[in-house]
Design a protein around this motif. Structure first.
Motif, PDB file in Angstrom:
ATOM      1  N   GLU A  11     -15.132  38.181  55.944  1.00 33.08           N
ATOM      2  CA  GLU A  11     -16.356  38.963  55.805  1.00 33.08           C
ATOM      3  C   GLU A  11     -16.106  40.460  55.990  1.00 33.08           C
ATOM      4  OE1 GLU A  11     -19.002  37.308  58.646  1.00 33.08           O
ATOM      5  OE2 GLU A  11     -19.569  35.583  57.408  1.00 33.08           O
ATOM      6  N   ASN A  12     -15.105  40.832  56.781  1.00 27.82           N
ATOM      7  CA  ASN A  12     -14.851  42.248  57.078  1.00 27.82           C
ATOM      8  C   ASN A  12     -13.450  42.654  56.660  1.00 27.82           C
ATOM      9  OD1 ASN A  12     -17.384  42.817  58.970  1.00 27.82           O
ATOM     10  ND2 ASN A  12     -16.466  40.881  59.644  1.00 27.82           N
ATOM     11  N   LEU A  13     -12.991  42.115  55.538  1.00 26.00           N
ATOM     12  CA  LEU A  13     -11.607  42.346  55.123  1.00 26.00           C
ATOM     13  C   LEU A  13     -11.351  43.816  54.799  1.00 26.00           C
ATOM     14  CD1 LEU A  13      -8.895  41.072  54.498  1.00 26.00           C
ATOM     15  CD2 LEU A  13      -9.682  40.648  52.168  1.00 26.00           C
ATOM     16  N   ASP A  14     -12.270  44.468  54.084  1.00 25.29           N
ATOM     17  CA  ASP A  14     -12.045  45.864  53.694  1.00 25.29           C
ATOM     18  C   ASP A  14     -11.973  46.775  54.918  1.00 25.29           C
ATOM     19  OD1 ASP A  14     -12.078  45.016  51.091  1.00 25.29           O
ATOM     20  OD2 ASP A  14     -14.202  45.475  50.788  1.00 25.29           O
ATOM     21  N   GLN A  15     -12.908  46.608  55.853  1.00 26.14           N
ATOM     22  CA  GLN A  15     -12.903  47.454  57.048  1.00 26.14           C
ATOM     23  C   GLN A  15     -11.655  47.209  57.897  1.00 26.14           C
ATOM     24  OE1 GLN A  15     -15.304  45.676  55.892  1.00 26.14           O
ATOM     25  NE2 GLN A  15     -17.216  46.839  55.751  1.00 26.14           N
ATOM     26  N   LEU A  16     -11.255  45.935  58.028  1.00 23.90           N
ATOM     27  CA  LEU A  16     -10.062  45.632  58.820  1.00 23.90           C
ATOM     28  C   LEU A  16      -8.805  46.176  58.153  1.00 23.90           C
ATOM     29  CD1 LEU A  16     -10.823  41.938  59.903  1.00 23.90           C
ATOM     30  CD2 LEU A  16     -10.911  43.983  61.324  1.00 23.90           C
ATOM     31  N   GLN A  17      -8.767  46.167  56.827  1.00 22.48           N
ATOM     32  CA  GLN A  17      -7.604  46.696  56.121  1.00 22.48           C
ATOM     33  C   GLN A  17      -7.507  48.207  56.312  1.00 22.48           C
ATOM     34  OE1 GLN A  17      -5.463  44.549  54.362  1.00 22.48           O
ATOM     35  NE2 GLN A  17      -4.139  46.348  54.442  1.00 22.48           N
ATOM     36  N   LYS A  18      -8.645  48.901  56.235  1.00 20.97           N
ATOM     37  CA  LYS A  18      -8.630  50.347  56.479  1.00 20.97           C
ATOM     38  C   LYS A  18      -8.220  50.649  57.911  1.00 20.97           C
ATOM     39  CE  LYS A  18     -12.250  51.329  53.064  1.00 20.97           C
ATOM     40  NZ  LYS A  18     -13.633  51.829  52.857  1.00 20.97           N
ATOM     41  N   PHE A  70      -4.273  43.691  61.860  1.00 20.89           N
ATOM     42  CA  PHE A  70      -5.539  42.985  62.061  1.00 20.89           C
ATOM     43  C   PHE A  70      -5.722  41.860  61.039  1.00 20.89           C
ATOM     44  CE2 PHE A  70      -6.396  47.175  63.866  1.00 20.89           C
ATOM     45  CZ  PHE A  70      -6.909  46.831  65.107  1.00 20.89           C
ATOM     46  N   VAL A  71      -4.983  41.897  59.922  1.00 20.77           N
ATOM     47  CA  VAL A  71      -5.109  40.922  58.846  1.00 20.77           C
ATOM     48  C   VAL A  71      -3.820  40.110  58.795  1.00 20.77           C
ATOM     49  CG1 VAL A  71      -5.483  40.567  56.375  1.00 20.77           C
ATOM     50  CG2 VAL A  71      -6.606  42.465  57.553  1.00 20.77           C
ATOM     51  N   PRO A  72      -3.894  38.776  58.822  1.00 22.98           N
ATOM     52  CA  PRO A  72      -2.670  37.957  58.753  1.00 22.98           C
ATOM     53  C   PRO A  72      -1.915  38.207  57.462  1.00 22.98           C
ATOM     54  CG  PRO A  72      -4.568  36.633  59.409  1.00 22.98           C
ATOM     55  CD  PRO A  72      -5.114  37.966  58.971  1.00 22.98           C
ATOM     56  N   LYS A  73      -0.583  38.057  57.541  1.00 19.73           N
ATOM     57  CA  LYS A  73       0.248  38.249  56.367  1.00 19.73           C
ATOM     58  C   LYS A  73       0.165  37.065  55.406  1.00 19.73           C
ATOM     59  CE  LYS A  73       3.608  41.172  58.760  1.00 19.73           C
ATOM     60  NZ  LYS A  73       5.044  41.351  59.128  1.00 19.73           N
ATOM     61  N   ASP A  74      -0.233  35.913  55.916  1.00 13.94           N
ATOM     62  CA  ASP A  74      -0.359  34.739  55.044  1.00 13.94           C
ATOM     63  C   ASP A  74      -1.522  34.916  54.079  1.00 13.94           C
ATOM     64  OD1 ASP A  74       1.697  33.663  56.520  1.00 13.94           O
ATOM     65  OD2 ASP A  74       0.344  32.603  57.886  1.00 13.94           O
ATOM     66  N   ASP A  75      -1.480  34.101  53.022  1.00  9.78           N
ATOM     67  CA  ASP A  75      -2.555  34.151  52.032  1.00  9.78           C
ATOM     68  C   ASP A  75      -3.863  33.687  52.672  1.00  9.78           C
ATOM     69  OD1 ASP A  75      -0.786  35.019  50.166  1.00  9.78           O
ATOM     70  OD2 ASP A  75      -0.360  33.021  49.380  1.00  9.78           O
ATOM     71  N   LEU A  76      -4.890  34.498  52.504  1.00 14.74           N
ATOM     72  CA  LEU A  76      -6.206  34.163  53.048  1.00 14.74           C
ATOM     73  C   LEU A  76      -7.069  33.526  51.965  1.00 14.74           C
ATOM     74  CD1 LEU A  76      -6.990  37.391  55.099  1.00 14.74           C
ATOM     75  CD2 LEU A  76      -6.413  35.154  56.012  1.00 14.74           C
ATOM     76  N   PRO A  77      -8.006  32.669  52.341  1.00 15.81           N
ATOM     77  CA  PRO A  77      -8.978  32.176  51.357  1.00 15.81           C
ATOM     78  C   PRO A  77      -9.755  33.339  50.751  1.00 15.81           C
ATOM     79  CG  PRO A  77      -9.039  30.846  53.357  1.00 15.81           C
ATOM     80  CD  PRO A  77      -8.172  32.029  53.658  1.00 15.81           C
ATOM     81  N   ALA A  78     -10.044  33.216  49.468  1.00 16.49           N
ATOM     82  CA  ALA A  78     -10.708  34.324  48.776  1.00 16.49           C
ATOM     83  C   ALA A  78     -12.161  34.465  49.198  1.00 16.49           C
ATOM     84  CB  ALA A  78     -10.617  34.118  47.256  1.00 16.49           C
ATOM     85  N   ASP A  79     -12.831  33.385  49.501  1.00 22.85           N
ATOM     86  CA  ASP A  79     -14.239  33.439  49.874  1.00 22.85           C
ATOM     87  C   ASP A  79     -14.533  32.284  50.822  1.00 22.85           C
ATOM     88  OD1 ASP A  79     -14.151  31.253  48.190  1.00 22.85           O
ATOM     89  OD2 ASP A  79     -15.070  32.292  46.506  1.00 22.85           O
ATOM     90  N   LYS A  80     -15.798  32.123  51.146  1.00 22.72           N
ATOM     91  CA  LYS A  80     -16.186  31.079  52.100  1.00 22.72           C
ATOM     92  C   LYS A  80     -16.024  29.681  51.526  1.00 22.72           C
ATOM     93  CE  LYS A  80     -19.367  33.732  54.997  1.00 22.72           C
ATOM     94  NZ  LYS A  80     -20.724  33.791  55.578  1.00 22.72           N
ATOM     95  N   ASP A  81     -16.168  29.547  50.205  1.00 15.32           N
ATOM     96  CA  ASP A  81     -15.963  28.226  49.605  1.00 15.32           C
ATOM     97  C   ASP A  81     -14.514  27.775  49.769  1.00 15.32           C
ATOM     98  OD1 ASP A  81     -18.598  28.090  48.855  1.00 15.32           O
ATOM     99  OD2 ASP A  81     -18.252  28.901  46.848  1.00 15.32           O
ATOM    100  N   GLU A  82     -13.589  28.696  49.518  1.00 10.47           N
ATOM    101  CA  GLU A  82     -12.184  28.358  49.720  1.00 10.47           C
ATOM    102  C   GLU A  82     -11.887  28.137  51.201  1.00 10.47           C
ATOM    103  OE1 GLU A  82      -9.151  30.638  47.980  1.00 10.47           O
ATOM    104  OE2 GLU A  82     -10.032  30.656  45.978  1.00 10.47           O
ATOM    105  N   LEU A  83     -12.600  28.829  52.065  1.00 12.88           N
ATOM    106  CA  LEU A  83     -12.410  28.623  53.499  1.00 12.88           C
ATOM    107  C   LEU A  83     -12.853  27.220  53.902  1.00 12.88           C
ATOM    108  CD1 LEU A  83     -11.617  29.865  56.216  1.00 12.88           C
ATOM    109  CD2 LEU A  83     -13.979  30.675  56.450  1.00 12.88           C
TER     110      LEU A  83
END
Length: 820
Positions: free
Chosen positions: A143-150, A159-172
């Motif tokens: 939900e806060n990927l852009d802010q955490l990346q900045k 703040f963001v894991p290096k592994d591949d993250l789910p693209a959205d909540k459905d993938e989560l």
């Protein structure tokens, strides 16, 4: 010898006393008690004609013979052909139909193509809480990927894991349902599958269990852990399995389970001999083993083997591989152990002591003290027995070592058998396996085939009737002497021609002397028996619920894929409950393996440290389940659909990894379809986004084009206006120049001169207008200017005026120059 429990009536049923009497664990471990119970259970299992296990094994023998094609057809059907020990006039081949073997081989072959594995899930509250926290953390990151990346770029803190993250909540959600696993779950799952694989439960033992399920309707395994913490699991032969009454197919409510196998003398020595167990009071000496060998199946009274002391030290004995009957079983009961809780009045502490209250001398008290309380702790325990019935020797009777306890602390007082038995469709402790279901139909088919064989054996070939009298009366009329020696029958058989006189002396017709005998009556009989065979074959299909021909064709599909798939999907329901019996037995076995695996790790064994790196704790609870892997047909169908989708929509290849999808569907069909649908969703969103961007870009281009056209139009109008203004200005300048020219010319028209006040304007007019008009270049312009200056200076130097007539002559010349 242990003291006989005083509150047991030895005349009663030992099983009833064992289950109902209030006895301590030490009393129940009495060898005398174990011997009585073992004899009782042996009596259950060896009842003669009419007993349950006798009738069960008799049916098992029939089923095995049908399934393996070794039934005695001659004994079964010779009375139906009036065959006896006297003279018989026909010989039949009694080795006929083996369709039962083909049916069972097809079923087992189809089931062996299926894959399965054990799936482990941690069900304790702490593990579930860890999963929820992990899910909530990933949800927050998405939900806060852009802010955490900045923030990560600005601070340098990850703040963001290096592994591949789910693209959205459905993938989560997909990740949570299919991929979220704790390290302990993965390691326990690997351990369980490794134990089962190493014991052949996925290959050799699996095939035996599947044959047992199809042939006799019963499957069983035995699971235990040895002293080194290594877990073993073996196949239990259905004919050797023994059990108490149960209403469930998995025998969960049976009071005892076991087996009655044959044991080798070498196996008895290793497990129960003094040589390997010197501290066991029930251990066998070598002389006892020799006496036991005399009851073995291989014992012969005329043998030269006699006991001598050399057998104590010799490395190999000739009777080591002899087999003796044994009885192994586990008995489950509720044990209640008293504990005395003492509240000390001196130290204000509470003490717990096992047993009833005792005084300082250790003698039992008649009643507890006021500060004491007796509490009963009830647990379910498993007692293990090994008994040699032919020698009346009890080899083992005690609490089961490494007893299988549930992992849930709430059920720690429970215990599970080491045996895992499953009997599908259990009704009154009996069921129907494949050979028994189709036995009547197979017998009818065998009888029809034997009758066809009988008719074929008795069939008379086609023949001819030769009327010797008619042949002798054949007359060739005036033929020569050679005609009289013709063999008419031989002539007919070789050429098919027959010459005879068809009218007698009285003018009556004479029938041909040779006529054919058809002898085809048996064909109708064979046709009737073929229809009988087809009737029983249809009955077999109805009883089995499957078409045996479809079983063989389904393994290697040759007909239309849709027809095979629809037929199999409808017919598999009729026989797949037999495969599920194996799966349920494997599930129970895996649950026991998981419990023992946790005990092996927690209590310090290093047998599985190469698989399980972490540490188990007592609060972790693992639940096991069997997971069916997709069949080759399902994988092929999924691959075909993906290939068609990529061919029709090439953009799908940007989002769907075909190799990854195939690996996923080999493990779980639902997982593969979920991944496929997720990729389709991503592609649709990408297309929508791309279309919107293209639409926006097209609009911007159109706006820019319109703006450019409008700007070009404005520039054109500006140029046009500037041209008109320049034209008007040019016209105005031309008019002004003309007016000045007329004005200055008018000064010289009548011989006059330019007034002094107009002299500067006249000079400017001459320099800017007149001279550029009459000069070709700057040099000529400069020359004319010089001449004009000189002409102006001459009158000043002379100081006098020219005569009027000369002045008049000069003015026309100047006017001509001006006009030019």
């Amino acid at each position: 010898m242990a003291e006989e429990p005083k509150n047991i009536n030895t005349g009663e049923d030992p099983l009833k006393s064992f289950q109902l009497a209030e006895l301590s664990t030490k009393q129940k471990e009495s060898p005398d008690f174990g011997l009585k119970i073992s004899k009782k259970i042996w009596g259950y299992t060896t009842t003669s004609l009419g007993g349950y296990f006798y009738n069960r094994n008799a049916q098992y023998v029939i089923n095995r013979n049908y399934a393996n094609g070794i039934m005695d057809v001659r004994t079964m059907f010779q009375d139906r052909f009036q065959f006896n020990a006297k003279q018989n006039f026909i010989r039949l081949d009694w080795q006929t139909l083996q369709i039962v073997n083909r049916i069972i081989s097809g079923l087992v072959g189809r089931w062996m193509q299926r894959g399965e594995k054990i799936e482990v899930t941690a069900t304790d509250d702490r593990s579930q809480k860890n999963k929820e926290e992990q899910y909530a953390q990933l949800e927050f990151i998405i939900e806060n990927l852009d802010q955490l990346q900045k923030l990560q770029d600005a601070t340098g803190v990850a703040f963001v894991p290096k592994d591949d993250l789910p693209a959205d909540k459905d993938e989560l959600k997909l990740w949570k349902a299919q991929f979220q696993r704790l390290p302990e779950e993965i390691e326990n799952e690997l351990g369980c599958n490794d134990v089962l694989q190493s014991n052949g439960m996925y290959d050799v033992v699996k095939e035996k269990l599947l044959h047992d399920s199809a042939e006799v309707g019963f499957v069983g395994t035995y699971t235990w852990m040895d002293e080194q913490g290594v877990i073993h699991s073996k196949w239990v032969k259905p004919e050797d399995a023994i059990y108490g009454w149960s209403e469930y197919p998995d025998f969960r409510d049976a009071s005892w389970l076991g087996e009655a196998p044959s044991m080798k003398i070498s196996e008895l020595r290793r497990d129960f001999g003094k040589e390997f167990h010197p501290n066991d009071p029930l251990a066998l000496t070598e002389e006892q083993l020799f006496k036991i060998a005399q009851t073995a199946k291989e014992w012969s009274f005329n043998t030269n083997l006699v006991w001598n002391n050399l057998w104590n030290s010799v490395y190999l004995r000739p009777y080591d591989e002899w087999n003796v009957r044994s009885l192994k079983f586990e008995l489950r009961t509720v044990d209640s152990e008293p504990y005395t809780v003492t509240n000390s009045t001196i130290s204000d502490r509470t003490y717990v002591q096992k047993g009833m209250p005792v005084n300082k001398k250790g003698e039992p008290k008649s009643a507890p003290s006021p500060n004491q309380k007796v509490i009963d702790d009830s647990n379910i325990n498993i007692y293990e027995s090994v008994y040699l019935p032919d020698n009346d020797i009890l080899l083992r009777w005690k609490l089961k070592e490494n007893m299988i306890r549930p992992q849930d602390p709430k059920e720690i007082g429970n215990a599970e058998y080491s045996y895992s038995f499953y009997m599908y469709q259990n009704y009154l402790m009996r069921n129907l396996a494949v050979p028994q279901k189709i036995q009547a139909a197979v017998d009818g088919m065998i009888l029809a085939l034997l009758k066809v064989q009988q008719d074929v054996s008795l069939a008379i070939p086609p023949g001819w009737v030769f009327d010797e009298t008619a042949l002798q009366n054949i007359d060739y009329g005036l033929g020569n002497e050679g005609n009289k020696s013709v063999d008419h029958a031989r002539l007919f058989l070789q050429t098919g021609k027959l010459y005879y006189k068809g009218i007698d002396a009285e003018g009556n017709r004479v029938p041909p002397p040779i006529e054919e005998i058809a002898n085809t009556g048996f064909a109708q009989h064979i046709e009737a028996f073929i229809r009988t065979y087809e009737f029983w074959y249809k009955t077999l299909r109805d009883e089995l619920g499957e078409d045996p021909n479809l079983i063989s064709s389904a393994v290697q599909p040759r007909v239309t894929a849709g027809n095979v798939e629809s037929s199999l999907s409808m017919q598999e329901y009729a026989t797949d409950y037999m495969y599920r019996a194996y799966a349920e037995c494997m599930k129970m076995t895996a649950r026991k393996v998981s419990c023992l695996l946790k005990d092996s790790i927690v209590y310090g064994s290093k047998a599985y440290r190469n698989i399980i790196k972490g540490e188990y704790t007592t609060w972790q609870i693992f639940n096991t389940d069997i997971k069916f892997l997709p069949t080759d047909q399902q994988v092929s169908q999924f691959d075909m659909i993906i290939q068609n989708a990529i061919n029709s929509t090439p953009e799908l290849a940007l989002f769907l990894n075909q190799l990854q999808a195939m690996e996923m569907v080999k493990q779980d069909v639902k997982l593969g379809w979920t991944y496929y649908n997720s990729c389709i969703k991503k592609m649709i969103l990408w297309k929508q986004k791309t279309t919107a961007e293209n639409t926006q870009a097209t609009g911007q281009i159109q706006i820019a084009s319109a703006q450019a056209a409008e700007k070009a139009k404005q520039e054109t109008e500006t140029v046009k206006i500037d041209g008109d203004l320049a034209k008007v200005k040019m016209e105005g300048d031309t008019s002004t120049k003309n007016a000045l020219s007329v004005m200055f010319t008018s000064f010289y028209k009548d011989g006059g001169q330019v007034p002094p006040e107009m002299k500067p304007a006249f000079n400017a007019w001459v320099e800017n207008i007149m001279l550029p008009m009459i000069s070709q270049n700057e040099e000529q312009k400069a020359t004319i200017m010089q001449q004009m200056k000189e002409a102006q200076q001459k009158p000043d130097e002379q100081g006098e005026q020219l005569p009027d007539n000369e002045q008049e002559q000069i003015q026309p010349q100047q006017q001509e120059q001006i006009a030019a």
